[in-house]
Design a protein around this motif. Structure first.
Motif, PDB file in Angstrom:
ATOM      1  N   TRP A  95      15.725  96.694  36.193  1.00 12.13           N
ATOM      2  CA  TRP A  95      16.869  96.018  36.812  1.00 12.13           C
ATOM      3  C   TRP A  95      18.141  96.843  36.613  1.00 12.13           C
ATOM      4  O   TRP A  95      18.923  97.030  37.550  1.00 12.13           O
ATOM      5  N   GLU A  96      18.362  97.332  35.400  1.00  9.50           N
ATOM      6  CA  GLU A  96      19.578  98.112  35.120  1.00  9.50           C
ATOM      7  C   GLU A  96      19.615  99.382  35.960  1.00  9.50           C
ATOM      8  O   GLU A  96      20.649  99.736  36.517  1.00  9.50           O
ATOM      9  N   LYS A  97      18.475 100.048  36.069  1.00 10.92           N
ATOM     10  CA  LYS A  97      18.378 101.272  36.881  1.00 10.92           C
ATOM     11  C   LYS A  97      18.636 100.952  38.357  1.00 10.92           C
ATOM     12  O   LYS A  97      19.451 101.591  39.018  1.00 10.92           O
ATOM     13  N   THR A  98      17.946  99.941  38.868  1.00 11.54           N
ATOM     14  CA  THR A  98      18.069  99.573  40.278  1.00 11.54           C
ATOM     15  C   THR A  98      19.473  99.080  40.612  1.00 11.54           C
ATOM     16  O   THR A  98      20.036  99.437  41.648  1.00 11.54           O
ATOM     17  N   SER A  99      20.047  98.256  39.726  1.00  6.71           N
ATOM     18  CA  SER A  99      21.378  97.719  40.028  1.00  6.71           C
ATOM     19  C   SER A  99      22.429  98.837  40.015  1.00  6.71           C
ATOM     20  O   SER A  99      23.361  98.813  40.812  1.00  6.71           O
ATOM     21  N   GLN A 100      22.246  99.836  39.149  1.00  7.81           N
ATOM     22  CA  GLN A 100      23.171 100.976  39.142  1.00  7.81           C
ATOM     23  C   GLN A 100      23.038 101.775  40.438  1.00  7.81           C
ATOM     24  O   GLN A 100      24.035 102.179  41.031  1.00  7.81           O
ATOM     25  N   GLU A 101      21.812 101.970  40.884  1.00  6.20           N
ATOM     26  CA  GLU A 101      21.580 102.698  42.141  1.00  6.20           C
ATOM     27  C   GLU A 101      22.185 101.931  43.315  1.00  6.20           C
ATOM     28  O   GLU A 101      22.846 102.529  44.185  1.00  6.20           O
ATOM     29  N   LEU A 102      21.970 100.624  43.340  1.00  9.87           N
ATOM     30  CA  LEU A 102      22.530  99.803  44.421  1.00  9.87           C
ATOM     31  C   LEU A 102      24.054  99.803  44.377  1.00  9.87           C
ATOM     32  O   LEU A 102      24.713  99.880  45.413  1.00  9.87           O
ATOM     33  N   TYR A 103      24.609  99.704  43.181  1.00  9.49           N
ATOM     34  CA  TYR A 103      26.061  99.718  43.024  1.00  9.49           C
ATOM     35  C   TYR A 103      26.634 101.001  43.624  1.00  9.49           C
ATOM     36  O   TYR A 103      27.615 100.964  44.371  1.00  9.49           O
ATOM     37  N   THR A 104      25.980 102.112  43.335  1.00 10.31           N
ATOM     38  CA  THR A 104      26.421 103.397  43.881  1.00 10.31           C
ATOM     39  C   THR A 104      26.332 103.393  45.403  1.00 10.31           C
ATOM     40  O   THR A 104      27.271 103.806  46.093  1.00 10.31           O
ATOM     41  N   LEU A 105      25.223 102.892  45.935  1.00 14.10           N
ATOM     42  CA  LEU A 105      25.056 102.830  47.391  1.00 14.10           C
ATOM     43  C   LEU A 105      26.101 101.930  48.044  1.00 14.10           C
ATOM     44  O   LEU A 105      26.697 102.287  49.069  1.00 14.10           O
ATOM     45  N   LEU A 106      26.325 100.761  47.454  1.00 14.45           N
ATOM     46  CA  LEU A 106      27.234  99.797  48.048  1.00 14.45           C
ATOM     47  C   LEU A 106      28.689 100.256  47.973  1.00 14.45           C
ATOM     48  O   LEU A 106      29.497  99.882  48.819  1.00 14.45           O
ATOM     49  N   LYS A 107      29.010 101.061  46.993  1.00 13.65           N
ATOM     50  CA  LYS A 107      30.352 101.617  46.886  1.00 13.65           C
ATOM     51  C   LYS A 107      30.562 102.731  47.897  1.00 13.65           C
ATOM     52  O   LYS A 107      31.683 103.127  48.166  1.00 13.65           O
TER      53      LYS A 107
END
Length: 115
Positions: A95-107
């Motif tokens: 979850w931490e890995k995926t949420s960081q990746e998504l955060y980067t994408l969404l930004k």
């Protein structure tokens, strides 16, 4: 909200609810105490969603349950099994890995320029 957005939001929440529930079962909890703990963190879960989820987690051997009959009203307590603790830790890392990746994408970071 449109029915499509409702459907997509429900789908998005489904997996996160499992992780949220597992995170609170490091100490024994009964259904209502679990609902209260989750609500304190801003996560709403209906009992009609929680109890089937707890039964599924028990069937998957991620949690164990036992009855406490010392009070006037018997309560079924749920807690992570040893296997459940291992799986929870792995899910948390994922979850931490995926949420960081998504955060980067969404930004919008990490966008490659296309010529």
């Amino acid at each position: 909200m449109s029915s499509l957005l409702n459907s997509l939001t429900t789908e998005l929440r489904r997996g996160t609810l499992t992780l949220a529930v597992l995170s609170q079962l490091r100490t024994p909890q009964y259904g209502y105490s679990l609902v209260q703990l989750l609500e304190k963190s801003g996560i709403t879960i209906e009992q009609s969603t929680l109890y089937p989820l707890l039964r599924r987690l028990e069937k998957q051997e991620l949690v164990t349950s036992s009855w406490d009959t010392s009070e006037s009203r018997p309560r079924r307590y749920y807690v992570l099994s040893e296997f459940g603790t291992e799986i929870f830790q792995q899910l948390k890392n994922e979850w931490e890995k995926t949420s960081q990746e998504l955060y980067t994408l969404l930004k919008g970071e990490g966008e490659d320029e296309v010529d």
